[in-house]
Write an enzyme that holds these catalytic residues in place. Structure first.
Site, short mmCIF file in Angstrom:
data_model
loop_
_atom_site.label_atom_id
_atom_site.label_comp_id
_atom_site.label_asym_id
_atom_site.label_seq_id
_atom_site.Cartn_x
_atom_site.Cartn_y
_atom_site.Cartn_z
N PRO A 1 9.54 11.21 -18.24
CG PRO A 1 10.27 13.24 -17.34
CD PRO A 1 9.51 12.66 -18.50
NE ARG B 1 15.07 5.13 -12.66
CZ ARG B 1 14.82 3.87 -12.29
NH1 ARG B 1 15.05 3.50 -11.06
NH2 ARG B 1 14.36 2.99 -13.17
CB CYS C 1 11.61 -14.09 7.62
SG CYS C 1 10.85 -13.44 9.10
#
Ligand code: LLP
Length: 448
Positions: free
Chosen positions: A305, A307, A375
């Site tokens: 694992p 995350r 932007c």
């Protein structure tokens, strides 16, 4: 004049958001002044002390998640996938909690080693490992290397001067229907060797013929953000079938089965998350059944694992720069970060929530879009977020569940340096990674 006075239609009633424990670190509260605290530190104080944007990381939550895995999988090896977030401190915490480490580059390996992680407990991954990286890994004694191509077998056998343990990566042909960018269990793709085919046998055979390579097991990683357990049960059945085939065809009995990572976390309230108790049951039951069916001795199981260890421990702090209501359109709250510190929205359509951290708003709320400062019109951090109608520029927003694949995916796009990582624990904060400054940006630019 307030925004509400100009646009009364913003008043849309609804609930005041609460701090949902499925998306916030377990030690999150409101203090006496109504400010959000994590690890007993007020997030607004962190914003004042370290500036914004800042990634806050709750050490207790990271350690707690490691302990959850150890408790649910007492017989398995838990290998933390460092690609989710790797700093020296994180490597230290997870190894202190008894986890091994998965790295996928010389850079990650260097961070792991500089935290004094035991090289024997490090596993090297990657579908394209440059010669120099394999050499470094072998020289520093990494415990296992997950082989992903025939070329790699040739390189490894040329490099290894003592027996090097390796696993073979196999694609088990399981489609978990996740985002295409993280769908790694299906056959036609860059990772691994397709299950049941000649290529797996050929690769295993070549490894077995190298006296300095020791094939210990198979590896698969079926994808990411998987909330259901049955694909893992299926993976176990198929992989044990493949191990049994290799035994029959090559006479080798492999002893390790690495099932990769991919366990889902909730990013917003109500999102599905992996239930570890259910996962543990299905992996155990499928293993028992498959080993009986194939008459194969139970291999040691590993899980990777990433995350699920760090996501919920992370909270990103931003300051509001401006609030703009487009008549007939959305209300945009622009903050001082964006896709450079969180590209996951643009990359995967990820969805986040956010709340005001410097006070506990109890009044009316509006639905807004949180926009980054880059932007690009696509630089949006979160859609449909409930924030107070009296929100002001300068206030601190906290975005939960941002501990995984945020710092590790961050860039300095538009010349905006990457945020620091500030750890919190027992009422104290400390910087783990400092902010990337304009000097940092300038010092890499050496040509005139
Ligand atoms: N093991 C292997 C071999 C992997 O490739 C990965 C992730 C993991 C374990 C850990 O997976 P996790 O438990 O963290 O899902 N950037 C994407 C995720 C990419 C995952 C890549 N491999 C994102 O932000 O969602």
């Amino acid at each position: 004049m307030t925004l509400l006075e100009i646009f009364p239609s913003l008043r849309d009633g609804g609930m005041v958001p609460r701090l949902d424990p499925t998306i916030w670190p377990r030690d999150t509260h409101y203090d006496g002044e109504g400010r959000i605290t994590v690890g007993n530190v007020a997030l607004a104080d962190i914003a004042d002390q370290y500036g914004t944007p800042t990634y806050v990381l709750d050490e207790g939550e990271v350690r707690g998640r490691c302990q959850d895995y150890r408790k649910r999988f007492p017989d398995a090896e838990i290998i933390y996938a460092g690609k989710a977030l790797l700093t020296r401190a994180v490597a230290e915490w997870v190894t202190e909690e008894g986890l091994s480490l998965d790295v996928c580059s010389a850079g990650e390996l260097a961070v792991a080693l500089s935290s004094w992680a035991d090289p024997a407990r490090i596993m090297l991954h990657g579908n394209g490992k440059p010669f120099g990286e394999l050499e470094t890994a072998i020289n520093c004694g990494v415990g296992r290397i997950v082989v992903d191509s025939l070329t790699e077998i040739t390189l490894l056998s040329a490099l290894a001067s003592r027996p090097q343990r390796v696993l073979l990566r196999v694609t088990p042909d399981i489609d978990v229907h996740g985002h295409p960018a993280v769908r790694t269990g299906v056959t036609d793709q860059k990772f691994g060797f397709p299950i049941g085919g000649d290529a797996v046998r050929e690769a295993a055979d070549r490894i077995l013929r190298q006296p300095n390579l020791q094939l210990v097991g198979l590896h698969c990683h079926i994808g990411s953000q998987i909330g259901e357990t049955f694909p893992y049960g299926e993976a176990v059945r198929r992989m044990i079938g493949e191990m049994s085939r290799l035994r029959d065809e090559l006479g080798v009995e492999l002893t390790e089965l690495d099932l990769g990572g991919g366990h889902a976390v909730a990013y917003r309230s109500g999102d599905p998350a992996m239930d570890l108790a259910e996962l543990s049951d299905i992996v155990g039951d499928s293993l028992d059944a498959a080993c009986i069916r194939y008459g194969f001795p139970q291999p040691k199981i590993a899980l990777e694992p990433g995350r699920a260890i760090v996501a919920r421990a992370g909270v990103t702090l931003y300051r509001v720069l401006s609030i703009k209501h487009v008549e007939g359109g959305h209300t945009y709250v622009t903050v001082d970060g964006g896709m450079s510190d969180n590209p996951r929205v643009a990359l995967y359509g990820a969805r986040y929530d956010a709340v005001v951290a410097n006070r506990h708003p109890t009044g009316e709320h509006m639905t807004v879009t949180i926009a980054g400062r880059h932007c690009e019109a696509g630089d949006i951090l979160a859609h449909d977020v409930r924030l107070p109608v009296d929100l002001r520029p300068g206030e601190v927003l906290a975005m939960p569940c941002t501990g995984a694949y945020h710092h590790s995916l961050a860039s300095s796009y538009n010349g905006i340096g990457r945020p620091p990582i500030v750890a919190v624990r027992d009422g104290r904060s400390r910087e783990l990674v400092r902010r990337e400054t304009i000097d940092d940006l300038l010092c890499r630019d050496i040509g005139h």
